[in-house]
Design a protein around this motif. Structure first.
Motif, short mmCIF file in Angstrom:
data_model
loop_
_atom_site.label_atom_id
_atom_site.label_comp_id
_atom_site.label_asym_id
_atom_site.label_seq_id
_atom_site.Cartn_x
_atom_site.Cartn_y
_atom_site.Cartn_z
N UNK A 103 -0.60 -15.96 2.77
CA UNK A 103 -1.69 -16.66 3.38
C UNK A 103 -1.52 -16.39 4.95
N UNK A 104 0.08 -17.01 5.85
CA UNK A 104 0.33 -16.50 7.13
C UNK A 104 -0.22 -15.43 8.12
N UNK A 105 -0.05 -14.30 7.46
CA UNK A 105 -0.15 -12.72 7.23
C UNK A 105 -1.75 -12.54 6.88
N UNK A 106 -2.43 -13.23 5.84
CA UNK A 106 -3.83 -12.30 5.51
C UNK A 106 -4.65 -13.19 7.03
N UNK A 107 -4.15 -14.66 6.96
CA UNK A 107 -4.49 -15.88 8.08
C UNK A 107 -4.67 -15.11 9.40
N UNK A 108 -3.60 -14.57 9.62
CA UNK A 108 -3.34 -14.29 10.89
C UNK A 108 -4.45 -12.87 11.11
N UNK A 109 -4.24 -11.99 10.55
CA UNK A 109 -5.71 -10.68 9.91
C UNK A 109 -6.85 -10.92 10.70
N UNK A 110 -7.34 -12.28 9.52
CA UNK A 110 -8.36 -12.70 10.04
C UNK A 110 -9.16 -12.63 10.32
N UNK A 111 -8.13 -13.55 11.48
CA UNK A 111 -8.07 -14.51 13.06
C UNK A 111 -8.12 -13.18 14.11
N UNK A 112 -7.03 -12.98 13.69
CA UNK A 112 -7.08 -11.44 14.57
C UNK A 112 -8.12 -10.32 14.82
N UNK A 113 -8.78 -10.58 13.89
CA UNK A 113 -10.23 -9.19 13.39
C UNK A 113 -10.94 -9.50 13.90
N UNK A 131 -4.73 -5.86 13.05
CA UNK A 131 -3.35 -5.83 13.21
C UNK A 131 -2.57 -6.63 14.11
N UNK A 132 -2.67 -7.38 14.85
CA UNK A 132 -1.56 -8.17 15.88
C UNK A 132 -1.69 -9.25 15.37
N UNK A 133 -2.61 -10.08 14.55
CA UNK A 133 -2.71 -10.96 14.14
C UNK A 133 -2.29 -11.44 12.84
N UNK A 134 -2.10 -9.81 11.83
CA UNK A 134 -1.18 -9.76 10.76
C UNK A 134 0.42 -9.56 11.27
N UNK A 135 0.78 -9.03 12.37
CA UNK A 135 2.11 -9.39 12.50
C UNK A 135 2.31 -10.45 13.49
N UNK A 136 1.81 -11.43 13.86
CA UNK A 136 1.60 -13.23 14.28
C UNK A 136 1.91 -13.34 13.22
N UNK A 137 1.63 -13.58 12.66
CA UNK A 137 1.27 -14.38 10.99
C UNK A 137 2.31 -13.82 10.35
N UNK A 138 2.98 -13.22 10.48
CA UNK A 138 3.81 -12.81 9.15
C UNK A 138 5.13 -13.45 10.31
N UNK A 139 4.83 -13.31 11.44
CA UNK A 139 6.29 -13.12 12.02
C UNK A 139 6.26 -14.88 11.93
#
Length: 70
Positions: free
Chosen positions: A30-40, A59-67
Motif C-alpha cells: 500500500x505504501x508503494x501504491x500510495x506513493x506512486x499515486x501521489x508522485x504521479x 516512479x519516484x513516489x513509488x520508490x519513496x513509498x517502498x522505502x
C-alpha cells in the motif's frame, strides 16, 4: 476497455492508471501504491500535464513509498 480510449482518460492519466494496475498485479504494498499515486499527481501538476513528468513522479513516489514501507 473502451473508456481508456475516450476523453475520460488522457495520455498522462492512462499512463498512471496502467502503472497502478501493473503495481497491483505485481503485489506492491500500500505504501508503494500510495506513493506512486501521489508522485504521479505531483509530477502531472508540476509539469503541466506532461506524461513523462507524470510517470517520472509516479516512479519516484513509488520508490519513496517502498522505502518508507520497509
Amino acid at each position: 476497455m473502451n473508456w481508456l480510449k475516450g476523453n475520460f482518460c488522457n495520455g498522462a492519466a492512462r499512463a498512471v492508471l496502467i502503472g497502478a494496475i501493473a503495481a497491483l498485479t505485481l503485489g506492491a504494498s500500500a505504501c508503494t501504491l500510495g506513493g506512486a499515486a501521489a508522485g504521479g499527481y505531483v509530477g502531472n501538476k508540476a509539469t503541466d500535464g506532461s506524461a513523462v513528468g507524470t510517470v517520472g513522479g509516479a516512479v519516484a513516489g513509488g520508490v519513496i513509498g517502498h522505502e518508507l514501507g520497509k
